[in-house]
Enzyme design. Structure first.
Site, PDB file in Angstrom:
ATOM      1  N   TYR A  95       1.181  -0.991   0.285  1.00  0.00           N
ATOM      2  CA  TYR A  95      -0.014  -0.338   0.072  1.00  0.00           C
ATOM      3  C   TYR A  95       1.171   1.796   0.197  1.00  0.00           C
ATOM      4  O   TYR A  95       1.863   1.364   0.344  1.00  0.00           O
ATOM      5  CB  TYR A  95      -1.257   0.244   1.209  1.00  0.00           C
ATOM      6  N   CYS A  96       0.376   2.273  -0.956  1.00  0.00           N
ATOM      7  CA  CYS A  96       0.883   3.065  -0.403  1.00  0.00           C
ATOM      8  C   CYS A  96      -0.659   4.651  -0.475  1.00  0.00           C
ATOM      9  O   CYS A  96      -1.735   4.215  -0.401  1.00  0.00           O
ATOM     10  CB  CYS A  96       1.608   4.159  -1.586  1.00  0.00           C
ATOM     11  N   THR A  97      -0.126   6.027  -0.441  1.00  0.00           N
ATOM     12  CA  THR A  97      -0.676   7.111  -0.084  1.00  0.00           C
ATOM     13  C   THR A  97      -1.772   6.845  -1.684  1.00  0.00           C
ATOM     14  O   THR A  97      -3.120   7.398  -0.397  1.00  0.00           O
ATOM     15  CB  THR A  97      -0.219   8.707  -0.441  1.00  0.00           C
TER      16      THR A  97
ATOM     17  N   GLY B 149      -1.510   5.026  -4.343  1.00  0.00           N
ATOM     18  CA  GLY B 149      -2.015   3.741  -5.777  1.00  0.00           C
ATOM     19  C   GLY B 149      -0.398   4.052  -6.317  1.00  0.00           C
ATOM     20  O   GLY B 149      -0.376   2.829  -6.586  1.00  0.00           O
TER      21      GLY B 149
ATOM     22  N   ILE C  24      -4.084   4.229   0.252  1.00  0.00           N
ATOM     23  CA  ILE C  24      -4.758   5.100   1.737  1.00  0.00           C
ATOM     24  C   ILE C  24      -5.886   5.515   2.021  1.00  0.00           C
ATOM     25  O   ILE C  24      -6.570   5.863   2.454  1.00  0.00           O
ATOM     26  CB  ILE C  24      -3.548   5.499   2.811  1.00  0.00           C
TER      27      ILE C  24
END
Length: 282
Positions: free
Chosen positions: A193-195, A197, A221
């Site tokens: 996951y990241c901020t 995508g 996120i």
């Protein structure tokens, strides 16, 4: 606000401003022409948009009307040949003015992983909706990896996720190479996951040839916070955002966290703090 961080000054009065984050990996035949078109339709907005032959990556702020007009033009105007139809915009409210200026630039990549030949326009990992992600991360054969910088993980994270301890996105592939054989021997699947995508989508396009199932949180996120009313069930802390708001909670509200809080204790914290202040946004 992260309970491990110190308290902060009062948040300024609300502004009639919203923030849109968006990206899309799509082949752009003439990036310079796209830059010119974007400059013509963003006159009432502030923020940053990067354009490359592999797509577009942007964060813009302004009134809801101005953002809606931009969104409609980008996704429907014939000048853009339908390339951005269906693109997901992640909107959040603002108290602090997110940006001080508008920057639209052509780049070699919209997110630089530092590996040549990655084409995320035609293939990527397995997208997982926020609802399915909430289930996936609790499965025994899944290793959950934070595909962000170390300071972002420290500020907030999915519970039991791994911090690869990287200072830059370009360092992430080395972490994967160092651990992929162990994951294979243990029969693990990787969930990243990241901020927003984009980092996961670029990374998973590269990882497809490594022989390991790779899952990514759809929309990152921010989308998880938007879609899941009980996001705080599996998230602890705050989410760092690369603008003047600094950090958001699971309800997309600003927390009052400062850059000093974010970079305190980081090995390159002073450099990051000076750079963020120079740019006027994280």
């Amino acid at each position: 606000m992260n309970p491990d961080l110190p308290s902060h000054a009062a948040v300024p009065a609300a502004l009639d401003t919203c923030h849109d984050a968006f990206y899309k990996f799509v082949t752009i035949e003439d990036p310079d022409a796209l830059v010119t078109h974007l400059r013509g339709i963003t006159q009432n907005l502030l923020g940053s948009v990067l354009v490359a032959s592999e797509g577009i990556n942007g964060m813009l702020a302004g009134s809801e009307q101005a953002l809606n007009t931009f969104r409609a033009t980008l996704t429907q105007d014939l000048r853009f040949q339908g390339k951005f139809a269906g693109m997901h915009f992640k909107r959040s409210p603002c108290i602090t003015k997110p940006f001080n200026k508008l920057k639209i630039h052509r780049k070699a990549e919209i997110v630089p992983l530092g590996i040549e030949g990655i084409d995320a326009t035609c293939r990527t990992g397995i997208n997982v909706s926020p609802a399915d992600w909430q289930k996936l991360i609790h499965e025994d054969d899944v290793v959950v990896i934070d595909n962000r910088n170390s300071f972002e993980h420290r500020l907030g994270r999915f519970k039991n996720s791994i911090n690869p301890q990287v200072a830059n996105f370009r360092d992430f592939p080395n972490y994967v190479k160092d651990h992929i054989q162990d994951w294979k021997m243990e029969g693990k699947r990787v969930a990243m996951y990241c901020t927003g995508g984009i980092r996961c989508e670029k990374t998973s396009a590269w990882m497809l040839d490594l022989g390991l199932p790779v899952y990514q949180l759809e929309g990152g996120i921010l989308n998880y916070f938007i879609e899941m009313p009980d996001a705080d069930k599996d998230w602890e802390g705050e989410c760092f955002v690369f603008d003047n708001r600094i950090a958001l909670d699971t309800h997309l509200q600003e927390t009052g966290t400062t850059l000093e809080d974010v970079y305190d204790g980081e090995r390159d914290g002073e450099w990051r703090l000076r750079r963020a202040r120079l740019l006027g946004a994280g």
